[in-house]
Scaffold this active site. Structure first.
Site, short mmCIF file in Angstrom:
data_model
loop_
_atom_site.label_atom_id
_atom_site.label_comp_id
_atom_site.label_asym_id
_atom_site.label_seq_id
_atom_site.Cartn_x
_atom_site.Cartn_y
_atom_site.Cartn_z
N LYS A 132 -8.13 -21.56 -7.02
CA LYS A 132 -7.16 -20.63 -7.61
C LYS A 132 -5.88 -20.65 -6.78
CE LYS A 132 -7.31 -15.67 -8.94
NZ LYS A 132 -8.08 -14.43 -8.68
N SER A 208 -9.00 -12.53 -13.27
CA SER A 208 -7.82 -13.31 -12.97
C SER A 208 -8.09 -14.74 -12.55
CB SER A 208 -7.03 -12.60 -11.87
OG SER A 208 -7.73 -12.66 -10.63
N GLY A 231 -13.18 -7.81 -11.13
CA GLY A 231 -13.92 -8.63 -12.07
C GLY A 231 -13.40 -10.06 -12.12
N SER A 232 -12.48 -10.39 -11.26
CA SER A 232 -11.70 -11.62 -11.40
C SER A 232 -12.46 -12.91 -11.18
CB SER A 232 -10.49 -11.58 -10.47
OG SER A 232 -9.52 -10.68 -10.97
#
EC number: 3.5.1.4
Lengths: 549, 549
Positions: A132, A208, A231-232
Site C-alpha cells: 500500500k 482503505s 477495517g482497512s
C-alpha cells in the site's frame, strides 16, 4: 516534481503523479496485448487472455509457502517469478486501477541480485511483495503522496517493516492505491481515481487498502502489506475473497509509514498482512517479529510470534448481527454455514450478544476519537491543494458528529473509550462463568462475525463501519477469510424485515442479489486484545471444520 | 461530610479530613506514651521509646518473606502482627506526619477474620500493607481526596490491585500522604500538611509517594503501594533508604485509582511496590500478575511475571551525570562505590553518555506532556476550594513552559516524544555493536544511575526531576536501592566545580554536608522498556556484588 511543486492547480500535480504511474507501467514487456474492450464486469478471466501459460502457472499454481519453497530450492529464478507478477499486476491495473506505481526496473534489478547470490538467504527469499502506497519505501525515485494531492512528490525515509522484509530477501514490485484521507472503506482519490472490485467492477474493492485487495483478487500479488484503523485490511480483503489480518496495535511497527495526524494516539492504526492464503498471515507476523523490531521501535510490545495450539474444541461465539445494522442475506447465510460446520466439527457454538454490549455507543466514542481535531488537519491538506472533498470523506468527517475537541473533551472521550473497553473485556471474561446452559463453562475463544454488513457495496455506499471498526475501538485482532459468493437463489431479499433505525434502513435497502453478481462473501474471526496467535489458530480450526486444509 | 460539603471555606473541609485522621489515630491502644518533646531531628530511635519489645521484634526482625512464612505457619497471629504495625505506624505518624488515616478497627477485624480461617490462604496471608491514599480503597467509611481540598469526602469504588491483594489475604491498615496535585517530588498538602524525612526532619521524605516512604523508613510498614509518573515511587524510596520499583506502564492496573486528568494518555503513571527489602519488589509483581488483571483491565500487557536469570556477567552502563545537573558528592561517591563493586565482581562496566542523548530535550518534551491543558484542570480544582497553590505546584505547572496545547500542538509533542523514545532505544541497541574497546560486544543490560541529584533535599527544594522523570518519558522500568548515607568526611563540597547552567547552579549551591546529616543515599537501576524482570534480576546481581545476600 519541478515547477509543479509551486503550482496552485491541483490537476497539474495529479498529472505528474499519473504520468509517473503510467511511465512505470509503460515499461512492461512484452506489452499486454489482447485485452477485451470494453472490459467485462468480472475481471477474473482477463489474465488468461494476455499472460503466457508459464506466467499463469507461476502466479496461480502456488501458495506463498510453495512458491517460497521452489524459490529457495532454485527450481525457478527470482527474475522469472518477478516478471510474471509484474506482468500480472499490470493486467490487474488495467482491470481495477489498483496501482500507484509498478516498480519494473527496481524489481528486476533486485531479482537479478538475488539470483546472483551464491546461496538463497532470508525467510522471504525471492517473494514478490506488494505494498500500500502510504507505507513508503526507500529508493532513489520514490515519493509517497498518501493520495493527498498536497503531498504528491513527497520524499521520505525508510520503513522499518519493509526494511525487515527486504533483509529477508523479498522483492518489492508494486505499490497500490488508497482512498483520499485513508478513511474510506472504499478506494477512490483525486490522485489515482477509483479502484474497482476484480469480481464486479460496479462494486468497490473496499478500502482503505483497496489497491492491495484488487491486486490480490487478481492474483497480481499473493502477499501484500496493508494497514487498518477502521477495517482497512479486513474490509477490502473480505470484498475480494482473500485473507487479511489486523493484529493488535503495537505488534507490527508503523515506523516510516506516512499519514496525516501523526502524534494522535486516541485510536491507532495497525499494519498487517493481506494474502491469498491463510498461512501467509502467520508467515508475515513471524518474519516481522523475528527481527525484534522493538529494538528499534520501543513503542512495540516485546513478544515474538508465539503460535497457539488449541488443546480442546473451540468455543466460538457467533455475532449474528451487531445490534445496529442487520447483515445482508448472503452474509447471514455465510454465518449460518460456518457456524454449522464448526458445530459439526465438535466445537461449542454460542451467541454473542452485541446488542447488549451497545456497539452503537462504541461508534459514538470511536468516531470522535478518529478526528479529535474535527478533521481540520485532513481538511486543511485538501484545501491546501484545492482538490475536491470526496463524498466518503465528507461522510466520515462531517456526518458523524465529529468536532474539534478541547483538551478536556479529549480526555473525557478517552476515559469513555477506556471504560467501554473494560466493560467489553469483563463481559468476555464473564463468558467463562455464565450460567446459561448454552454457554458452557469455558471462556469464549473467538467471536465469529461479519467483516461488513454484506459483500462489497456499489460505489460510494460504504457508509457503515461497525462490523470492522468496533474491533479497532477495542484493539482486538481480527482475521478475515473467504466463505462463499452472493447467490441469487440462496440469498433473496428478506421483504419482511423491518429496519430498526436509519442506518439499518440504508443498508437493508441497498441489497438486491442482482447488484452483487459474483461478489465474494467473507467472514471475520475476532479475538481478545493481544491474542493474535490465538485468532490465527482459531481461523485454522474453523477452516478445517469447513473442510479446508 | 454533612454540611461542610457545601461550604466555601476550605479550612472547614480540611478540619473534617484532619479530624477523621485524628479520630482514627485516637483508637490506638495502648496509647503511645513517652515520646520526647520536642522530637529529635532523626526519628529512627523513637519506636524504641514507645513500643514493646515484642512489637519491635515483629516490626524489625523479619523480612517480608520471613514474616509471611511465620504467618502462614501460624507461629504468630495476624492480629498480633497487625496491632504491632498499627502501633508503629502511629509512631511514624507522630514522627513524620505520613498518614491520612489509620485503619485501626478495619485492620483488626480483618486480622481476626484471617486468624479464624481454618487454613491460611493466599500469597499475602496476614501481611499488613500500607497504601498511598489516592489509590482508593473499598469500605463503608472510606473517602479519598487525593489531597485536593475540593475532593475531601469523595466516595469511590474498588481498586483492582487492592482487590487482588485482598483476595490473597493481606491486611490494609494505613493510608498515606501525598502532595498537592500528586506532582511534587516532596509531600506537602493543604489537607494534611508536610510529611518529613524519618532520618532528618529538616529534609523531605520525597514524593509523591512520600507518606509511604516515611512510613517505610520508620518500619511502620514493610510493604507498601505507591505510584510513579515522574519519580513518585523512586524518589521517596531513595530518600529514606528503602526499595522501590517503577514497572513499565501497563503491567500493573491503576483501575480504581483516583487522580486528576483522567483520560490523558500522553504520559502515564504506574503503580508499583515500595518495601524494606528487595524480594518484596518481585513478590508484589508476581502476586499482582498472577491474578491475570488483563482479564478485567484490557489496557494491560498480557504477560505473567517471568523472572529473568543472567547467564553471563552483566554489562552495566553508569550514568555519572545526566548531562544537565551534576549529582552531589555523596551521590557521586555512591555511584563510584557500586560501580567498583560491580567491576570487582567481574561485570563489565561502561559509561552511559546522557549528555550526548540530550536529556534536557527530553524534559522539554515531558514537561509539556504532563500538562497538555496547561494545568487548567488541576489549577481549577485548587481554585474550586480556594486552597492556596503550594510553591512546588507552581514550580511544576507554571515554571516549565507548560501551556494549554491545541490538538495539533499536542500531536506535535507526542510525535516528538515518540521520536525521542525511538532515538534512545536505538542508542541502547547500538551498544551491542559499539566498537569502542570498553564497550565490549554485548548490549548494555541496565543503566546504573542516581535516582536524584543527591540525598533528600531541604523542604521545597526538589526542583529538578531529571534523574527520575526521564525514565518515565521513556517508560523504562527503574528500581531504587539503598547504598550509603551522607558522610561529611567523605563527601565534602567540590569548591572547584563550575556549574554549567541555572539548574546546575541551583543544585550545586544546595549542597553542604551539614545539611544532610544521616540522610540515606540510594541508587537506581534502569532497564529497557518492558524489561521489568531483567531490572530486578540485575538489582539482585548488583546487590550481591555489594556483598548483600
Amino acid at each position: 516534481m519541478g515547477d509543479s511543486g509551486t503550482s496552485n492547480v491541483w490537476q497539474e500535480k495529479v498529472s505528474w503523479a499519473q504520468s509517473k504511474r503510467d511511465a512505470s507501467l509503460a515499461k512492461v514487456e512484452p506489452q499486454l496485448q489482447g485485452l477485451p474492450s470494453p472490459l467485462p464486469p468480472n475481471s477474473q478471466e482477463l489474465p488468461k487472455s494476455v499472460l503466457t501459460t508459464r506466467e499463469l502457472e507461476i502466479t496461480e499454481n502456488y501458495s506463498v509457502t510453495e512458491l517460497l519453497d521452489i524459490l529457495r530450492q532454485r527450481k525457478i529464478s527470482v527474475e522469472e517469478v518477478t516478471r510474471a507478477f509484474l506482468r500480472r499486476a499490470a493486467v490487474a491495473q488495467i482491470a481495477t486501477n489498483c496501482l500507484t506505481e509498478l516498480l519494473w526496473d527496481e524489481a528486476i534489478a533486485r531479482a537479478k541480485h538475488l539470483d546472483a547470490l551464491p546461496e538463497p538467504t532470508g525467510m522471504l527469499f525471492g517473494l514478490p511483495i506488494s505494498v500500500k502506497e502510504h507505507h513508503g519505501m526507500v529508493g532513489p525515485n520514490v515519493t509517497t503522496s498518501v493520495s493527498f494531492v498536497s503531498w504528491i512528490g513527497k520524499e521520505h525515509g525508510s520503513n522499518l517493516l519493509l526494511d525487515t522484509f527486504w533483509a529477508e530477501g523479498c522483492v518489492f514490485y508494486a505499490r497500490t492505491t488508497q482512498p483520499q484521507s485513508l478513511m474510506h472503506l472504499e478506494t477512490n482519490s483525486n490522485v489515482y481515481g477509483r479502484t474497482v472490485n476484480p469480481y464486479n467492477r460496479d462494486l468497490t474493492c473496499g478500502g482503505s487498502s483497496g489497491g492491495e485487495a484488487a491486486l490480490l483478487g487478481m492474483r497480481g500479488s499473493i502477499f501484500g502489506i496493508g494497514g487498518d484503523i477502521g477495517g482497512s485490511i479486513r474490509c477490502p480483503a473480505a470484498h475480494v475473497g482473500v485473507y487479511g489480518f489486523k493484529p493488535t496495535t503495537k505488534r507490527i511497527s508503523a515506523t516510516g509509514q506516512l499519514s496525516a495526524m501523526v502524534g494522535k494516539e486516541t485510536i491507532l492504526s495497525t499494519v498487517g498482512p493481506m494474502a491469498v492464503d491463510r498461512a501467509s498471515l502467520s508467515l508475515f507476523m513471524n518474519v516481522a517479529l523475528s527481527a525484534q523490531p522493538w529494538r528499534q521501535d520501543p513503542s512495540l510490545t516485546i513478544k515474538p510470534w508465539t503460535p497457539y495450539t488449541f488443546t480442546r474444541p473451540l468455543k466460538i461465539a457467533v455475532q449474528w448481527w451487531d445490534g445496529v445494522v442487520r447483515p445482508h442475506p448472503p452474509m447471514a447465510r455465510a454465518l449460518r454455514e460456518v457456524a454449522a460446520a464448526c458445530r459439526n466439527a465438535g466445537m461449542e457454538v454460542v451467541d454473542w450478544d452485541s446488542e447488549a454490549l451497545d456497539h452503537r455507543r462504541g461508534w459514538e466514542i470511536l468516531s470522535k476519537l478518529y478526528w479529535p481535531d474535527g478533521g481540520r488537519e485532513v481538511m486543511g491538506l485538501l484545501e491546501e491543494s484545492g482538490e475536491p472533498v470526496l463524498p466518503l470523506t465528507r461522510f466520515i468527517i462531517e456526518e458523524q458528529g465529529v468536532r474539534d475537541l478541547s483538551m478536556h473533551e479529549l480526555w473525557e472521550f478517552c476515559a469513555q473509550r477506556d471504560a467501554y473497553r473494560a466493560m467489553y473485556a469483563q463481559a468476555w471474561t464473564a463468558t467463562a462463568t455464565a450460567t446459561a446452559p448454552s454457554s458452557g463453562s469455558s471462556e469464549v475463544d473467538v467471536i465469529l462475525c461479519a467483516p461488513s454488513f454484506g459483500a462489497a457495496t456499489p460505489h460510494d455506499r460504504s457508509r457503515y463501519w461497525g462490523y470492522t471498526a468496533h474491533w479497532n475501538l477495542l484493539d482486538y485482532p481480527g482475521a478475515v477469510f473467504p466463505v462463499t459468493t452472493v447467490d441469487a437463489a440462496k440469498d433473496p431479499v428478506d421483504a419482511t424485515y423491518v429496519p430498526r433505525n436509519e442506518e439499518d434502513r440504508f443498508v437493508h435497502e441497498m441489497y438486491a442479489p442482482e447488484r452483487y453478481v459474483d461478489a465474494p462473501v467473507s467472514l471475520q474471526v475476532v479475538g481478545r486484545r493481544q491474542e493474535d496467535e490465538k485468532v490465527l489458530a482459531a481461523l485454522g480450526e474453523i477452516e478445517r471444520a469447513m473442510g479446508r486444509g
